[in-house]
Design a protein around this motif. Structure first.
Motif, short mmCIF file in Angstrom:
data_model
loop_
_atom_site.label_atom_id
_atom_site.label_comp_id
_atom_site.label_asym_id
_atom_site.label_seq_id
_atom_site.Cartn_x
_atom_site.Cartn_y
_atom_site.Cartn_z
N ILE A 1 1.05 -1.29 -0.24
CA ILE A 1 0.03 0.02 -0.07
C ILE A 1 0.71 1.01 0.07
O ILE A 1 1.94 1.16 0.76
CB ILE A 1 -0.42 0.39 0.98
N TRP B 1 -2.81 0.76 -3.24
CA TRP B 1 -2.58 -0.75 -3.44
C TRP B 1 -1.96 -1.18 -4.91
O TRP B 1 -2.72 -0.89 -6.22
CB TRP B 1 -3.98 -1.86 -2.74
N SER C 1 -8.87 -2.67 -3.30
CA SER C 1 -7.72 -3.61 -3.21
C SER C 1 -8.82 -4.73 -2.75
O SER C 1 -8.00 -6.06 -2.35
CB SER C 1 -6.99 -3.16 -1.94
#
Length: 472
Positions: free
Chosen positions: A368, A377, A401
Protein backbone atom coordinates in the motif's frame (compact mmCIF):
# COMPACT_ATOMS: atom_id res chain seq x y z
CA UNK A 1 -8.98 17.69 -66.96
CA UNK A 2 -5.44 17.84 -65.59
CA UNK A 3 -4.26 21.18 -67.01
CA UNK A 4 -0.56 20.32 -66.79
CA UNK A 5 -0.89 16.96 -68.58
CA UNK A 6 -3.16 18.47 -71.24
CA UNK A 7 -0.66 21.25 -71.79
CA UNK A 8 2.24 18.84 -72.20
CA UNK A 9 0.26 16.75 -74.68
CA UNK A 10 -0.48 19.85 -76.73
CA UNK A 11 3.23 20.82 -76.69
CA UNK A 12 4.22 17.27 -77.69
CA UNK A 13 1.99 17.25 -80.79
CA UNK A 14 2.93 20.83 -81.69
CA UNK A 15 6.64 20.06 -81.65
CA UNK A 16 6.04 16.79 -83.48
CA UNK A 17 4.51 18.86 -86.29
CA UNK A 18 7.28 21.50 -86.12
CA UNK A 19 4.83 24.29 -85.35
CA UNK A 20 5.64 27.43 -83.38
CA UNK A 21 3.29 28.77 -80.71
CA UNK A 22 2.23 31.54 -83.05
CA UNK A 23 1.55 29.17 -85.96
CA UNK A 24 -0.64 26.84 -83.87
CA UNK A 25 -2.27 29.82 -82.20
CA UNK A 26 -3.22 31.22 -85.59
CA UNK A 27 -4.83 27.91 -86.59
CA UNK A 28 -6.74 27.67 -83.28
CA UNK A 29 -7.70 31.34 -83.04
CA UNK A 30 -5.53 31.94 -79.95
CA UNK A 31 -2.68 34.29 -79.22
CA UNK A 32 0.72 32.61 -78.87
CA UNK A 33 0.97 33.90 -75.28
CA UNK A 34 -2.36 32.27 -74.39
CA UNK A 35 -1.24 28.98 -75.88
CA UNK A 36 2.02 29.17 -73.91
CA UNK A 37 0.10 29.50 -70.63
CA UNK A 38 -2.03 26.48 -71.58
CA UNK A 39 1.01 24.37 -72.47
CA UNK A 40 2.67 25.22 -69.16
CA UNK A 41 -0.45 24.22 -67.21
CA UNK A 42 -0.99 27.74 -65.86
CA UNK A 43 -4.31 28.19 -67.58
CA UNK A 44 -6.99 25.57 -68.05
CA UNK A 45 -8.29 25.51 -71.62
CA UNK A 46 -12.03 25.52 -72.25
CA UNK A 47 -13.45 22.59 -74.19
CA UNK A 48 -14.08 24.83 -77.18
CA UNK A 49 -10.41 25.83 -77.15
CA UNK A 50 -9.35 22.19 -76.86
CA UNK A 51 -11.44 21.38 -79.92
CA UNK A 52 -9.88 24.27 -81.86
CA UNK A 53 -6.33 23.30 -80.85
CA UNK A 54 -6.99 19.64 -81.73
CA UNK A 55 -8.23 20.72 -85.18
CA UNK A 56 -5.08 22.82 -85.65
CA UNK A 57 -2.94 19.77 -84.76
CA UNK A 58 -5.09 17.39 -86.83
CA UNK A 59 -5.82 15.09 -83.88
CA UNK A 60 -8.98 14.10 -82.04
CA UNK A 61 -9.80 16.21 -78.93
CA UNK A 62 -9.76 13.01 -76.87
CA UNK A 63 -6.09 12.58 -77.76
CA UNK A 64 -5.31 15.82 -75.93
CA UNK A 65 -7.45 14.95 -72.91
CA UNK A 66 -5.82 11.61 -72.08
CA UNK A 67 -4.49 11.41 -68.53
CA UNK A 68 -1.02 10.01 -69.32
CA UNK A 69 2.09 11.86 -70.46
CA UNK A 70 2.76 11.58 -74.22
CA UNK A 71 6.37 10.43 -73.78
CA UNK A 72 9.05 9.78 -71.15
CA UNK A 73 10.47 13.32 -71.21
CA UNK A 74 7.05 14.88 -70.79
CA UNK A 75 6.42 12.61 -67.81
CA UNK A 76 9.62 13.88 -66.17
CA UNK A 77 8.71 17.50 -66.97
CA UNK A 78 5.28 17.05 -65.40
CA UNK A 79 6.78 15.43 -62.30
CA UNK A 80 9.35 18.23 -61.95
CA UNK A 81 6.71 20.92 -62.32
CA UNK A 82 4.49 19.36 -59.68
CA UNK A 83 7.36 18.79 -57.28
CA UNK A 84 8.24 22.49 -57.42
CA UNK A 85 4.72 23.52 -56.42
CA UNK A 86 4.72 21.62 -53.11
CA UNK A 87 4.93 23.45 -49.75
CA UNK A 88 8.03 21.42 -48.91
CA UNK A 89 9.92 22.81 -51.89
CA UNK A 90 8.59 26.32 -51.36
CA UNK A 91 9.91 26.23 -47.79
CA UNK A 92 13.46 25.78 -49.14
CA UNK A 93 13.38 29.21 -50.78
CA UNK A 94 14.98 27.91 -53.98
CA UNK A 95 14.14 29.17 -57.49
CA UNK A 96 11.98 27.13 -59.83
CA UNK A 97 13.69 25.38 -62.72
CA UNK A 98 11.78 25.52 -65.99
CA UNK A 99 11.79 22.34 -68.01
CA UNK A 100 12.74 24.13 -71.23
CA UNK A 101 13.74 22.23 -74.33
CA UNK A 102 17.36 23.25 -73.67
CA UNK A 103 17.35 21.30 -70.37
CA UNK A 104 19.24 18.10 -71.10
CA UNK A 105 17.59 14.74 -70.35
CA UNK A 106 20.30 13.87 -67.79
CA UNK A 107 19.81 17.12 -65.86
CA UNK A 108 16.03 16.71 -65.96
CA UNK A 109 16.27 13.14 -64.68
CA UNK A 110 18.70 14.19 -61.93
CA UNK A 111 16.40 16.98 -60.73
CA UNK A 112 13.39 14.67 -60.63
CA UNK A 113 15.44 12.05 -58.79
CA UNK A 114 16.41 14.60 -56.14
CA UNK A 115 12.78 15.58 -55.63
CA UNK A 116 11.79 11.92 -55.28
CA UNK A 117 14.41 11.43 -52.58
CA UNK A 118 13.29 14.59 -50.76
CA UNK A 119 9.72 13.34 -50.85
CA UNK A 120 10.76 9.91 -49.60
CA UNK A 121 12.68 11.37 -46.69
CA UNK A 122 9.84 13.75 -45.84
CA UNK A 123 7.37 10.87 -45.59
CA UNK A 124 9.57 8.51 -43.57
CA UNK A 125 8.29 7.67 -40.11
CA UNK A 126 10.97 9.59 -38.23
CA UNK A 127 10.78 11.46 -34.96
CA UNK A 128 13.02 13.15 -32.47
CA UNK A 129 12.79 11.97 -28.86
CA UNK A 130 10.61 15.01 -28.08
CA UNK A 131 8.21 14.22 -30.92
CA UNK A 132 8.10 10.58 -29.85
CA UNK A 133 7.27 11.52 -26.28
CA UNK A 134 4.47 13.81 -27.42
CA UNK A 135 3.06 11.12 -29.73
CA UNK A 136 3.21 8.57 -26.90
CA UNK A 137 1.45 11.00 -24.56
CA UNK A 138 -1.36 11.72 -27.02
CA UNK A 139 -1.93 8.01 -27.58
CA UNK A 140 -1.92 7.27 -23.83
CA UNK A 141 -4.52 10.00 -23.22
CA UNK A 142 -6.71 8.70 -26.05
CA UNK A 143 -6.61 5.20 -24.57
CA UNK A 144 -7.33 6.60 -21.12
CA UNK A 145 -10.44 8.23 -22.56
CA UNK A 146 -11.57 4.78 -23.74
CA UNK A 147 -10.59 3.09 -20.44
CA UNK A 148 -7.95 1.22 -22.47
CA UNK A 149 -10.71 -0.81 -24.15
CA UNK A 150 -11.08 -1.21 -27.93
CA UNK A 151 -14.33 -2.98 -28.88
CA UNK A 152 -13.53 -3.08 -32.60
CA UNK A 153 -10.27 -4.92 -31.96
CA UNK A 154 -12.04 -7.31 -29.59
CA UNK A 155 -14.50 -8.21 -32.35
CA UNK A 156 -11.75 -8.70 -34.94
CA UNK A 157 -9.91 -11.04 -32.59
CA UNK A 158 -13.03 -13.08 -31.82
CA UNK A 159 -13.80 -13.38 -35.56
CA UNK A 160 -10.36 -14.81 -36.28
CA UNK A 161 -10.48 -17.14 -33.27
CA UNK A 162 -13.80 -18.51 -34.51
CA UNK A 163 -11.96 -19.89 -37.57
CA UNK A 164 -10.21 -22.42 -35.32
CA UNK A 165 -12.97 -22.68 -32.72
CA UNK A 166 -10.80 -21.45 -29.88
CA UNK A 167 -12.65 -20.04 -26.86
CA UNK A 168 -10.79 -20.86 -23.65
CA UNK A 169 -7.40 -21.82 -22.27
CA UNK A 170 -4.01 -21.33 -23.87
CA UNK A 171 -4.03 -20.74 -27.62
CA UNK A 172 -1.82 -23.42 -29.19
CA UNK A 173 0.88 -22.92 -31.82
CA UNK A 174 -1.09 -25.28 -34.05
CA UNK A 175 -4.15 -23.04 -33.96
CA UNK A 176 -2.03 -19.93 -34.54
CA UNK A 177 -0.66 -21.60 -37.69
CA UNK A 178 -4.22 -22.44 -38.80
CA UNK A 179 -5.25 -18.82 -38.29
CA UNK A 180 -2.28 -17.71 -40.39
CA UNK A 181 -3.22 -20.10 -43.21
CA UNK A 182 -6.76 -18.74 -43.15
CA UNK A 183 -5.29 -15.30 -43.87
CA UNK A 184 -3.05 -16.67 -46.63
CA UNK A 185 0.19 -16.90 -44.65
CA UNK A 186 2.66 -19.65 -43.84
CA UNK A 187 4.71 -19.32 -40.63
CA UNK A 188 8.40 -20.06 -41.16
CA UNK A 189 11.01 -20.10 -38.40
CA UNK A 190 14.48 -18.94 -39.46
CA UNK A 191 17.72 -18.25 -37.68
CA UNK A 192 18.86 -15.32 -39.80
CA UNK A 193 16.19 -12.66 -39.25
CA UNK A 194 17.51 -9.10 -39.74
CA UNK A 195 18.92 -8.05 -36.39
CA UNK A 196 16.65 -4.99 -36.23
CA UNK A 197 13.41 -7.01 -36.55
CA UNK A 198 11.32 -9.36 -34.41
CA UNK A 199 9.48 -10.75 -37.44
CA UNK A 200 9.27 -10.11 -41.18
CA UNK A 201 6.14 -10.57 -43.28
CA UNK A 202 6.54 -11.35 -46.99
CA UNK A 203 3.31 -10.00 -48.46
CA UNK A 204 4.27 -11.10 -51.96
CA UNK A 205 4.69 -14.78 -51.13
CA UNK A 206 2.47 -15.03 -48.04
CA UNK A 207 5.13 -15.86 -45.47
CA UNK A 208 5.63 -14.77 -41.87
CA UNK A 209 9.25 -15.25 -40.79
CA UNK A 210 9.80 -15.73 -37.06
CA UNK A 211 12.87 -16.58 -35.00
CA UNK A 212 13.28 -20.17 -33.74
CA UNK A 213 12.00 -20.90 -30.24
CA UNK A 214 14.65 -20.00 -27.67
CA UNK A 215 12.94 -22.05 -24.95
CA UNK A 216 10.71 -25.15 -25.10
CA UNK A 217 7.22 -24.06 -26.10
CA UNK A 218 8.34 -20.67 -27.36
CA UNK A 219 5.12 -19.06 -26.15
CA UNK A 220 6.28 -15.56 -27.12
CA UNK A 221 6.29 -16.63 -30.76
CA UNK A 222 2.49 -16.88 -30.74
CA UNK A 223 2.24 -13.17 -29.97
CA UNK A 224 4.78 -12.30 -32.69
CA UNK A 225 2.82 -14.30 -35.27
CA UNK A 226 -0.49 -12.75 -34.21
CA UNK A 227 0.98 -9.25 -34.33
CA UNK A 228 2.19 -9.90 -37.89
CA UNK A 229 -1.26 -11.17 -38.89
CA UNK A 230 -2.92 -8.16 -37.28
CA UNK A 231 -1.54 -5.79 -39.90
CA UNK A 232 -3.55 -7.63 -42.57
CA UNK A 233 -6.67 -8.15 -40.44
CA UNK A 234 -6.75 -4.45 -39.52
CA UNK A 235 -5.95 -3.21 -43.03
CA UNK A 236 -2.80 -1.29 -42.06
CA UNK A 237 -0.75 0.57 -44.64
CA UNK A 238 2.82 1.85 -44.38
CA UNK A 239 2.73 4.46 -41.57
CA UNK A 240 3.14 8.02 -42.92
CA UNK A 241 4.15 9.40 -39.50
CA UNK A 242 5.62 8.29 -36.21
CA UNK A 243 2.29 8.87 -34.47
CA UNK A 244 0.61 6.49 -36.94
CA UNK A 245 3.40 3.96 -36.41
CA UNK A 246 2.70 4.05 -32.66
CA UNK A 247 -1.05 3.68 -33.20
CA UNK A 248 -0.53 0.65 -35.43
CA UNK A 249 1.85 -0.89 -32.91
CA UNK A 250 -0.69 -0.42 -30.13
CA UNK A 251 -3.41 -2.01 -32.27
CA UNK A 252 -1.40 -5.10 -33.20
CA UNK A 253 -0.34 -5.64 -29.58
CA UNK A 254 -3.93 -5.27 -28.43
CA UNK A 255 -5.17 -7.64 -31.16
CA UNK A 256 -2.59 -10.29 -30.27
CA UNK A 257 -3.50 -10.06 -26.58
CA UNK A 258 -7.20 -10.33 -27.41
CA UNK A 259 -6.47 -13.54 -29.35
CA UNK A 260 -4.30 -15.04 -26.62
CA UNK A 261 -6.74 -14.01 -23.88
CA UNK A 262 -10.21 -13.91 -25.53
CA UNK A 263 -12.61 -11.38 -24.09
CA UNK A 264 -15.42 -13.69 -22.99
CA UNK A 265 -13.19 -16.31 -21.40
CA UNK A 266 -11.00 -13.67 -19.76
CA UNK A 267 -13.94 -11.77 -18.30
CA UNK A 268 -15.47 -14.99 -16.99
CA UNK A 269 -12.18 -15.93 -15.33
CA UNK A 270 -11.61 -12.48 -13.83
CA UNK A 271 -15.21 -11.99 -12.72
CA UNK A 272 -15.15 -15.33 -10.92
CA UNK A 273 -11.90 -14.36 -9.18
CA UNK A 274 -13.38 -11.01 -8.20
CA UNK A 275 -16.40 -12.81 -6.80
CA UNK A 276 -14.05 -14.83 -4.60
CA UNK A 277 -12.10 -11.64 -3.75
CA UNK A 278 -9.05 -13.37 -5.16
CA UNK A 279 -8.03 -11.37 -8.25
CA UNK A 280 -4.36 -11.98 -9.11
CA UNK A 281 -2.45 -11.21 -12.30
CA UNK A 282 -0.26 -14.28 -11.77
CA UNK A 283 -3.33 -16.55 -11.93
CA UNK A 284 -4.62 -14.77 -15.04
CA UNK A 285 -1.17 -15.20 -16.61
CA UNK A 286 -0.98 -18.91 -15.88
CA UNK A 287 -4.55 -19.63 -17.02
CA UNK A 288 -3.78 -18.43 -20.56
CA UNK A 289 -0.08 -19.28 -20.81
CA UNK A 290 1.20 -15.76 -21.44
CA UNK A 291 3.84 -13.49 -19.94
CA UNK A 292 3.16 -11.54 -16.77
CA UNK A 293 3.38 -8.24 -18.66
CA UNK A 294 0.91 -9.43 -21.31
CA UNK A 295 -1.56 -10.52 -18.62
CA UNK A 296 -1.14 -7.24 -16.74
CA UNK A 297 -1.78 -5.13 -19.82
CA UNK A 298 -4.73 -7.29 -20.84
CA UNK A 299 -6.18 -6.82 -17.36
CA UNK A 300 -6.17 -3.05 -17.91
CA UNK A 301 -8.16 -3.57 -21.14
CA UNK A 302 -10.96 -5.36 -19.34
CA UNK A 303 -10.94 -4.12 -15.73
CA UNK A 304 -12.90 -0.89 -16.16
CA UNK A 305 -15.28 -2.06 -18.87
CA UNK A 306 -16.23 -5.40 -17.30
CA UNK A 307 -15.16 -5.35 -13.63
CA UNK A 308 -15.93 -1.72 -12.75
CA UNK A 309 -12.37 -1.17 -11.54
CA UNK A 310 -10.16 1.82 -12.30
CA UNK A 311 -6.55 0.64 -12.46
CA UNK A 312 -2.96 1.56 -13.16
CA UNK A 313 -0.08 -0.27 -14.86
CA UNK A 314 3.66 0.40 -14.77
CA UNK A 315 6.72 -1.18 -16.32
CA UNK A 316 9.71 0.30 -14.50
CA UNK A 317 13.45 -0.31 -14.87
CA UNK A 318 15.69 -1.08 -11.91
CA UNK A 319 16.81 2.56 -11.96
CA UNK A 320 13.21 3.67 -11.35
CA UNK A 321 12.60 4.95 -14.89
CA UNK A 322 9.18 4.37 -16.47
CA UNK A 323 9.13 2.38 -19.70
CA UNK A 324 5.34 2.05 -20.02
CA UNK A 325 2.49 3.42 -17.96
CA UNK A 326 -1.29 3.65 -17.93
CA UNK A 327 -3.77 4.87 -15.33
CA UNK A 328 -7.39 5.84 -15.02
CA UNK A 329 -7.51 5.55 -11.22
CA UNK A 330 -5.86 8.90 -10.50
CA UNK A 331 -2.36 7.61 -9.66
CA UNK A 332 -0.17 10.75 -9.87
CA UNK A 333 2.30 9.63 -12.52
CA UNK A 334 5.44 11.78 -12.84
CA UNK A 335 5.50 13.69 -16.12
CA UNK A 336 7.74 16.09 -18.00
CA UNK A 337 6.60 19.46 -19.36
CA UNK A 338 5.03 17.78 -22.39
CA UNK A 339 2.96 15.42 -20.23
CA UNK A 340 5.09 12.41 -21.12
CA UNK A 341 5.79 9.74 -18.51
CA UNK A 342 8.35 7.67 -20.41
CA UNK A 343 11.79 8.02 -18.82
CA UNK A 344 10.48 9.74 -15.69
CA UNK A 345 11.56 8.39 -12.29
CA UNK A 346 8.84 7.04 -10.03
CA UNK A 347 9.14 8.03 -6.33
CA UNK A 348 11.35 5.74 -4.25
CA UNK A 349 8.50 4.62 -2.01
CA UNK A 350 6.30 3.29 -4.81
CA UNK A 351 5.90 -0.48 -4.99
CA UNK A 352 7.28 -0.57 -8.54
CA UNK A 353 10.66 0.36 -6.98
CA UNK A 354 10.56 -1.17 -3.51
CA UNK A 355 9.85 -4.58 -5.08
CA UNK A 356 13.49 -4.73 -6.21
CA UNK A 357 14.61 -4.77 -2.58
CA UNK A 358 13.05 -8.11 -1.63
CA UNK A 359 14.91 -11.41 -1.90
CA UNK A 360 12.03 -13.75 -2.83
CA UNK A 361 10.76 -12.72 -6.26
CA UNK A 362 8.97 -15.89 -7.35
CA UNK A 363 5.53 -14.53 -6.50
CA UNK A 364 3.84 -11.14 -6.57
CA UNK A 365 4.82 -8.44 -4.11
CA UNK A 366 2.03 -6.41 -2.49
CA UNK A 367 2.20 -2.94 -0.98
CA UNK A 368 0.00 0.00 0.00
CA UNK A 369 1.44 3.37 -1.00
CA UNK A 370 0.26 6.70 0.36
CA UNK A 371 0.51 9.51 -2.23
CA UNK A 372 -0.44 13.21 -2.24
CA UNK A 373 -3.81 12.29 -3.82
CA UNK A 374 -4.67 9.22 -1.78
CA UNK A 375 -3.61 5.65 -1.08
CA UNK A 376 -3.09 2.93 -3.69
CA UNK A 377 -2.66 -0.83 -3.41
CA UNK A 378 -0.30 -2.50 -5.86
CA UNK A 379 0.82 -6.00 -6.91
CA UNK A 380 4.28 -6.18 -8.49
CA UNK A 381 6.22 -8.91 -10.29
CA UNK A 382 9.91 -8.42 -11.08
CA UNK A 383 11.80 -9.86 -14.04
CA UNK A 384 15.15 -9.78 -15.73
CA UNK A 385 16.39 -9.02 -19.25
CA UNK A 386 19.95 -9.67 -20.49
CA UNK A 387 20.85 -6.09 -19.52
CA UNK A 388 18.72 -5.10 -16.53
CA UNK A 389 15.92 -5.86 -14.10
CA UNK A 390 12.37 -4.54 -14.43
CA UNK A 391 9.10 -4.59 -12.54
CA UNK A 392 5.51 -4.99 -13.74
CA UNK A 393 3.05 -3.27 -11.40
CA UNK A 394 -0.75 -3.35 -11.45
CA UNK A 395 -2.73 -1.50 -8.84
CA UNK A 396 -5.95 0.18 -7.78
CA UNK A 397 -7.18 2.75 -5.29
CA UNK A 398 -6.94 1.38 -1.76
CA UNK A 399 -10.72 1.00 -1.39
CA UNK A 400 -10.75 -1.36 -4.38
CA UNK A 401 -8.00 -3.62 -3.03
CA UNK A 402 -10.69 -5.72 -1.29
CA UNK A 403 -11.15 -7.66 -4.53
CA UNK A 404 -7.50 -8.75 -4.80
CA UNK A 405 -5.26 -11.39 -3.30
CA UNK A 406 -2.69 -9.69 -1.13
CA UNK A 407 -5.09 -7.02 0.08
CA UNK A 408 -4.14 -7.82 3.67
CA UNK A 409 -0.49 -6.82 3.20
CA UNK A 410 1.05 -4.94 6.10
CA UNK A 411 3.67 -3.31 3.92
CA UNK A 412 2.94 0.38 3.58
CA UNK A 413 5.04 3.19 2.18
CA UNK A 414 4.78 6.93 2.67
CA UNK A 415 5.21 8.74 -0.64
CA UNK A 416 3.04 11.74 0.20
CA UNK A 417 5.60 14.29 -0.91
CA UNK A 418 5.09 15.93 -4.33
CA UNK A 419 5.92 13.63 -7.22
CA UNK A 420 9.42 14.39 -8.47
CA UNK A 421 10.23 16.44 -5.34
CA UNK A 422 13.68 18.00 -5.37
CA UNK A 423 16.44 16.99 -2.97
CA UNK A 424 16.41 18.29 0.58
CA UNK A 425 17.29 22.00 0.61
CA UNK A 426 20.11 21.47 3.13
CA UNK A 427 21.68 18.79 0.94
CA UNK A 428 21.37 21.04 -2.09
CA UNK A 429 23.11 23.85 -0.27
CA UNK A 430 25.90 21.55 0.89
CA UNK A 431 26.65 19.80 -2.38
CA UNK A 432 25.49 22.02 -5.25
CA UNK A 433 28.39 22.69 -7.59
CA UNK A 434 30.59 20.10 -5.86
CA UNK A 435 29.53 16.99 -7.76
CA UNK A 436 29.68 15.86 -11.35
CA UNK A 437 27.95 12.49 -11.75
CA UNK A 438 28.12 10.53 -15.00
CA UNK A 439 24.60 9.57 -15.98
CA UNK A 440 23.76 5.99 -16.81
CA UNK A 441 21.69 6.52 -19.94
CA UNK A 442 20.64 4.36 -22.84
CA UNK A 443 22.09 5.84 -26.01
CA UNK A 444 18.69 6.05 -27.73
CA UNK A 445 17.37 8.51 -25.14
CA UNK A 446 19.57 11.28 -26.56
CA UNK A 447 19.33 10.28 -30.23
CA UNK A 448 16.68 10.76 -32.90
CA UNK A 449 14.71 7.60 -33.45
CA UNK A 450 15.98 5.58 -36.44
CA UNK A 451 14.44 6.62 -39.73
CA UNK A 452 12.97 4.30 -42.31
CA UNK A 453 9.61 3.08 -43.52
CA UNK A 454 9.22 1.45 -40.11
CA UNK A 455 11.22 3.22 -37.37
CA UNK A 456 14.16 1.25 -36.08
CA UNK A 457 14.20 -1.19 -39.00
CA UNK A 458 17.00 -1.36 -41.57
CA UNK A 459 15.00 -1.43 -44.84
CA UNK A 460 17.91 -2.64 -46.96
CA UNK A 461 18.64 -5.52 -44.58
CA UNK A 462 14.98 -6.59 -44.69
CA UNK A 463 14.80 -6.46 -48.50
CA UNK A 464 18.03 -8.47 -48.83
CA UNK A 465 16.61 -11.04 -46.37
CA UNK A 466 13.36 -11.35 -48.35
CA UNK A 467 15.20 -11.68 -51.66
CA UNK A 468 17.42 -14.42 -50.30
CA UNK A 469 14.54 -16.41 -48.82
CA UNK A 470 12.27 -15.96 -51.85
CA UNK A 471 14.89 -17.74 -53.98
CA UNK A 472 15.07 -20.80 -51.70
Amino acid sequence: MDALTVGRRIRHFRRERSLTLEQLGERAGLAGSQLSLIENGRREARLSQISAIAAGLDVEPAELLRGDAPDARSALEIELERAQTTPAYASLGLPRVTSAKSLSPDVLEALVGLHRELRRRATEAIATPEEARRANTELRLVMRGHDNYQPDLEREALDLLSVVGHERGALTHHNVARMARHLGFEIIHVGDLPHSTRSVTDLENGRIYLPPASIPGGHGLRALALQAMAHRVLGHREPPSYAEFLRQRLEINYFAAACLMPETASVDFLAAAKGRRDLAIEDFRDAFGVTHEAAALRFTNLATKHLDLQVHFLRVGDDGAIYKAYENDGLPLPTDVSGSVEGQLVPRGWAARTAFERTNRTSEFHQITDTPVGSFWCAVQTGTTPTEEFSIAVGVRFQDSKWFRGRDTRLRSDATGPVGVAADAQLVEQWKGKAWPSAKLHAHILSPLPSGTFPGVDDREVYEFLQEHSER
